[in-house]
Design a protein around this motif. Sequence first.
Motif, PDB file in Angstrom:
ATOM      1  N   LYS A  34      39.212  40.145  41.506  1.00 48.27           N
ATOM      2  CA  LYS A  34      39.487  39.253  40.535  1.00 48.27           C
ATOM      3  C   LYS A  34      39.757  40.054  39.354  1.00 48.27           C
ATOM      4  O   LYS A  34      40.645  39.948  38.467  1.00 48.27           O
ATOM      5  N   PHE A  35      38.839  41.243  39.095  1.00 48.81           N
ATOM      6  CA  PHE A  35      39.312  41.986  37.935  1.00 48.81           C
ATOM      7  C   PHE A  35      40.648  42.583  37.822  1.00 48.81           C
ATOM      8  O   PHE A  35      41.374  42.695  36.886  1.00 48.81           O
ATOM      9  N   ALA A  36      41.003  43.160  39.115  1.00 49.87           N
ATOM     10  CA  ALA A  36      42.320  43.635  39.145  1.00 49.87           C
ATOM     11  C   ALA A  36      43.329  42.707  38.916  1.00 49.87           C
ATOM     12  O   ALA A  36      44.410  42.938  38.282  1.00 49.87           O
ATOM     13  N   GLU A  37      43.222  41.645  39.576  1.00 52.28           N
ATOM     14  CA  GLU A  37      44.008  40.505  39.421  1.00 52.28           C
ATOM     15  C   GLU A  37      44.506  40.017  37.894  1.00 52.28           C
ATOM     16  O   GLU A  37      45.442  39.536  37.636  1.00 52.28           O
ATOM     17  N   VAL A  52      32.019  36.790  31.254  1.00 55.06           N
ATOM     18  CA  VAL A  52      30.885  37.410  31.875  1.00 55.06           C
ATOM     19  C   VAL A  52      30.998  38.514  32.846  1.00 55.06           C
ATOM     20  O   VAL A  52      30.380  39.561  32.791  1.00 55.06           O
ATOM     21  N   MET A  53      31.991  38.437  33.664  1.00 54.16           N
ATOM     22  CA  MET A  53      32.335  39.407  34.526  1.00 54.16           C
ATOM     23  C   MET A  53      32.598  40.703  33.892  1.00 54.16           C
ATOM     24  O   MET A  53      31.971  41.720  34.234  1.00 54.16           O
ATOM     25  N   ARG A  54      33.411  40.616  32.805  1.00 50.60           N
ATOM     26  CA  ARG A  54      33.824  41.885  32.080  1.00 50.60           C
ATOM     27  C   ARG A  54      32.615  42.525  31.402  1.00 50.60           C
ATOM     28  O   ARG A  54      32.389  43.621  31.203  1.00 50.60           O
ATOM     29  N   GLU A  55      31.843  41.659  30.754  1.00 48.35           N
ATOM     30  CA  GLU A  55      30.725  42.288  30.108  1.00 48.35           C
ATOM     31  C   GLU A  55      29.715  42.926  30.870  1.00 48.35           C
ATOM     32  O   GLU A  55      29.337  43.939  30.544  1.00 48.35           O
ATOM     33  N   THR A  56      29.500  42.394  31.890  1.00 47.78           N
ATOM     34  CA  THR A  56      28.399  42.940  32.830  1.00 47.78           C
ATOM     35  C   THR A  56      29.130  44.123  33.455  1.00 47.78           C
ATOM     36  O   THR A  56      28.282  45.020  33.610  1.00 47.78           O
ATOM     37  N   LEU A  57      30.109  44.007  34.125  1.00 50.54           N
ATOM     38  CA  LEU A  57      30.854  45.445  34.500  1.00 50.54           C
ATOM     39  C   LEU A  57      30.816  46.549  33.521  1.00 50.54           C
ATOM     40  O   LEU A  57      30.394  47.441  33.746  1.00 50.54           O
ATOM     41  N   THR A  61      31.677  46.024  43.613  1.00 52.82           N
ATOM     42  CA  THR A  61      31.282  44.596  43.106  1.00 52.82           C
ATOM     43  C   THR A  61      32.432  43.690  43.872  1.00 52.82           C
ATOM     44  O   THR A  61      33.624  44.161  44.032  1.00 52.82           O
ATOM     45  N   TYR A  62      31.725  42.417  43.910  1.00 51.41           N
ATOM     46  CA  TYR A  62      32.519  41.552  44.633  1.00 51.41           C
ATOM     47  C   TYR A  62      33.610  40.913  43.677  1.00 51.41           C
ATOM     48  O   TYR A  62      34.551  39.936  44.068  1.00 51.41           O
ATOM     49  N   ILE A  86      26.622  34.303  38.532  1.00 52.98           N
ATOM     50  CA  ILE A  86      27.788  34.171  37.575  1.00 52.98           C
ATOM     51  C   ILE A  86      28.515  33.037  38.109  1.00 52.98           C
ATOM     52  O   ILE A  86      29.043  32.298  37.447  1.00 52.98           O
ATOM     53  N   VAL A  87      29.115  33.128  39.118  1.00 51.90           N
ATOM     54  CA  VAL A  87      30.012  32.236  39.880  1.00 51.90           C
ATOM     55  C   VAL A  87      29.362  30.643  39.656  1.00 51.90           C
ATOM     56  O   VAL A  87      30.338  29.936  39.142  1.00 51.90           O
TER      57      VAL A  87
END
Length: 325
Positions: A317-320, A294-299, A312-313, A280-281
Amino acid sequence: MGFPLTRLRRLRKNEQLRRLVRETSLSVNDLVMPLFTCPGTGIKDEIASMPGNYCMSADMLAEECRKIEALGIPAVLLFGIPEHKDDTGSDSYSAKGVIQTALKAVKKAAPGLLAVTDVCFCEYTSHGHCGVFKNGTVDNDETLLLLQKQALSHAEAGADMIAPSDMMDGRVKAIRQALDKGGFGDIPIMSYAAKYASAFYGPFRDAVNSAPASGDRKGYQMDPANSDEALREVMLDIEEGADIVMVKPALSYLDIIYRVKHEFGVPVAAYNVSGEFSCIVAAAQRGFIDEGRVMRETLVSMKRAGADIIITYFAKKFAEEGGTV
Ligand code: PBG
């Protein structure tokens, strides 16, 4: 009731309606951030195959954990990269080992953060296999004895939860017995119960230099084509005393997450592994996709499939970025 009485688009008209009818939610409460630690001081080296992830000495790791705790993430999963690897991976059960040193620093800096440790041998052995390597294969029962030593040593250094990822038969029972005997009856086990022999671990193996020197891991990790076998793995781990069962990787195995959750109804963790992260990155860096979306959709897809916990790595980022879906 068909069209035109029913129009499913009515409830998709604006964000408020969509929020009201959203079936799955995701928050920082669901996440675990994996981190890598190495010996030394003042070291924070970026891992080339996993942009934004670092190999950190205990002092830098402790600082990072303070930030992660402040972001509201409940737990970290720690991986050690020792100075010296040997035949039996002795650094992994040494009181002065890389993980034991890191645990002390992390627990001091971020006492409210759960420190979970990966229990395995591939990062610590010179041959890169997940246990005692003999006659071209990993000896299951001899490895169990060393796993007990390693798990106990982690608990003594302050680990809050033990996560065995070696895929030996009987290891949850062996580790449970060792912990109980050592006075750690209250330390939970999160077992990598259905762990597949996956090419998605590639970037992680580069990071910790743990690719097997000969052969592969297909003799102990699961065949990606199997699904009923995953349920047997999970059933046995629950019987042996696992508190949380994990499916790994996550994205190509959403059907397994779904089956495990529905069959057993126990806490399920999904490991969104290094290759899933780096794909993804890398695509986002080339402008092909939007990384955050894409991060949010996959999580959220892992949550929807039935995962209670996502390792998850992307956790930081998700929290920030606000920390909810
Ligand atoms: C084994 C272990 C591995 C991962 C987690 N624990 C590597 C392997 O089995 O080869 C992979 C994690 C990832 O790819 O993110 N110690």
